[in-house]
Design an enzyme around this catalytic site. Structure first.
Site, mmCIF file in Angstrom:
data_model
loop_
_atom_site.group_PDB
_atom_site.id
_atom_site.type_symbol
_atom_site.label_atom_id
_atom_site.label_comp_id
_atom_site.label_asym_id
_atom_site.label_seq_id
_atom_site.Cartn_x
_atom_site.Cartn_y
_atom_site.Cartn_z
ATOM 1 N N GLY A 8 0.837 -1.208 0.000
ATOM 2 C CA GLY A 8 0.000 0.000 0.000
ATOM 3 C C GLY A 8 0.866 1.250 0.000
ATOM 4 N N ARG A 35 -0.975 -1.847 -5.639
ATOM 5 C CA ARG A 35 -1.757 -2.238 -6.812
ATOM 6 C C ARG A 35 -1.766 -1.100 -7.822
ATOM 7 N NH1 ARG A 35 -7.889 -3.755 -5.567
ATOM 8 N NH2 ARG A 35 -7.767 -1.571 -5.010
ATOM 9 N N TYR A 140 -15.284 -1.856 7.891
ATOM 10 C CA TYR A 140 -13.872 -1.501 8.088
ATOM 11 C C TYR A 140 -13.444 -1.793 9.537
ATOM 12 C CZ TYR A 140 -9.867 1.819 8.362
ATOM 13 O OH TYR A 140 -8.639 2.425 8.539
ATOM 14 N N LYS A 144 -10.708 -4.395 11.164
ATOM 15 C CA LYS A 144 -9.587 -3.961 12.012
ATOM 16 C C LYS A 144 -9.534 -4.770 13.321
ATOM 17 C CE LYS A 144 -7.623 -0.939 9.376
ATOM 18 N NZ LYS A 144 -6.363 -1.312 8.719
#
Ligand code: NAD
Ligand code: AKB
Length: 313
Positions: A8, A35, A140, A144
């Site tokens: 990332g 990516r 999300y 996490k």
């Protein structure tokens, strides 16, 4: 840390972390992967095009370059995750499981960033304890909490040196944020400089925990280089630097740009996400176990952001 991989790396944190790591450990020892194509700033050093769900390519990169430390930042953030829940689960969970497996095989140390999103409505919102109830209501946040637990599991079960932080909303001037709920606190600076006006998608009184990027980068590196014998928590340390709402941030910006104005056009999705998160975490475990201390408060952050953004506009 001798050979480092950042996944990332083209994102808000990764772009700055990679450059800091290259300054510290040598550009030839820090591999960036994403990516997305490499940003210009990352081009002088090694870069791989990698989807973290592709375990075979991921493993080859780690093996071929004798990687010993991985900063695993690839993820979909809160707002995008609500819009694309299947994809968010796939990237956030399967990407993490892949990096944990690879870290186990190659005995890599692993950094995993959690978030204030790992908490929910039942968590005490002020002075949020390090160890407390975690029932997040967002996809999300669920990814996490699951990530925090998986990192603990791989440490206890397989001895993987997994470490992590619960970041608050991060504010930075180099790379725009990638689809989170705290993004307003970055967008507001671009708008203040460009048009002296900002339409905020959160209510004026939405108080959230926040941090300036230089502190976030220091925290990640300091945690990964801390003496492991001092770490009782290892993963998911609460860290914080400041806590404010949009009205207070706007008032601080007005001290530098008096003509700046703000209006509120609340987005129900992002407001509901923000309302489920803590206002201010207690970060005493990080202070005691590895000496965490933030350098930037609200006035210092605003002054530095405006200086940096004006110099690049
Ligand atoms: P970002 O969205 O700016 O960057 C994420 C990067 O991951 C992007 O460059 C994207 O292209 C890449 N990515 C997405 N899916 C991928 C895939 N399948 N394979 C490879 N790369 C992929 O996010 P960020 O703000 O830099 O956040 C990095 C990490 O820190 C995330 O785990 C995020 O949850 C966490 N975090 C961020 C904040 C914040 O305020 N920025 C706060 C708390 C936690
Ligand atoms: C988001 O808003 O999704 C992120 C975070 C706090 O995790 N900035």
């Amino acid at each position: 840390m001798k050979k480092i991989l950042v996944t990332g790396a083209a994102g808000q944190i990764g772009s700055e972390l990679t450059i800091t790591l290259r300054d510290k450990y040598g550009a030839e020892n820090v591999w960036a992967a994403d990516r997305k194509p490499a940003l210009t700033e990352l081009q002088p050093g090694p870069f791989y095009s990698l989807d973290v769900r592709d375990v075979s390519t991921f493993n080859q990169i780690v093996e071929a370059n004798h990687i010993d430390t991985i900063f695993h930042l690839a993820a979909l953030l809160s707002t995008v995750a609500e819009q694309k829940p299947q994809q968010a689960w796939d990237v956030n969970m399967n990407g993490l499981i892949n990096v944990l497996k690879i870290s186990r095989i190659h005995q890599c140390a692993l950094f995993f960033p959690s978030s204030i999103a790992a908490f929910g409505m039942e968590t005490p919102p002020m002075d949020t304890p390090q160890d407390t109830i975690q029932r997040p209501t967002t996809l999300y946040g669920i990814s996490k909490v699951s990530g925090e637990l998986l990192c603990d599991y791989y440490h206890h079960r397989f001895g993987v040196d997994a470490r992590g932080l619960r970041y608050p909303g991060l504010i930075s001037s180099k790379t725009p944020p990638g689809g989170g709920t705290t993004d307003y606190a970055v967008d507001i600076f671009y708008a203040a400089i460009k048009s002296q006006h900002y339409d905020c998608f959160l209510r004026a009184d939405t108080q959230l925990d926040m941090m300036y990027m230089p502190d976030a980068i220091d925290a990640a590196i300091n945690l990964m280089t801390a003496d492991s014998r001092q770490l009782k928590h290892r993963n998911a340390f609460n860290i914080t630097a400041m806590s404010f709402n949009p009205q207070q941030l706007a008032a601080e910006i007005q001290k530098h740009i008096p003509e700046f104005t703000i209006a509120y056009h609340v987005d129900p999705l992002r407001q509901a996400i923000a309302d489920s998160w803590p206002r201010h975490m207690n970060d005493s475990a990080a202070k005691v176990e590895w000496g965490w201390q933030a350098q930037f408060d609200l006035p210092a952050m605003v002054e530095d952001m405006l200086k940096n953004m004006r110099s690049t506009q």
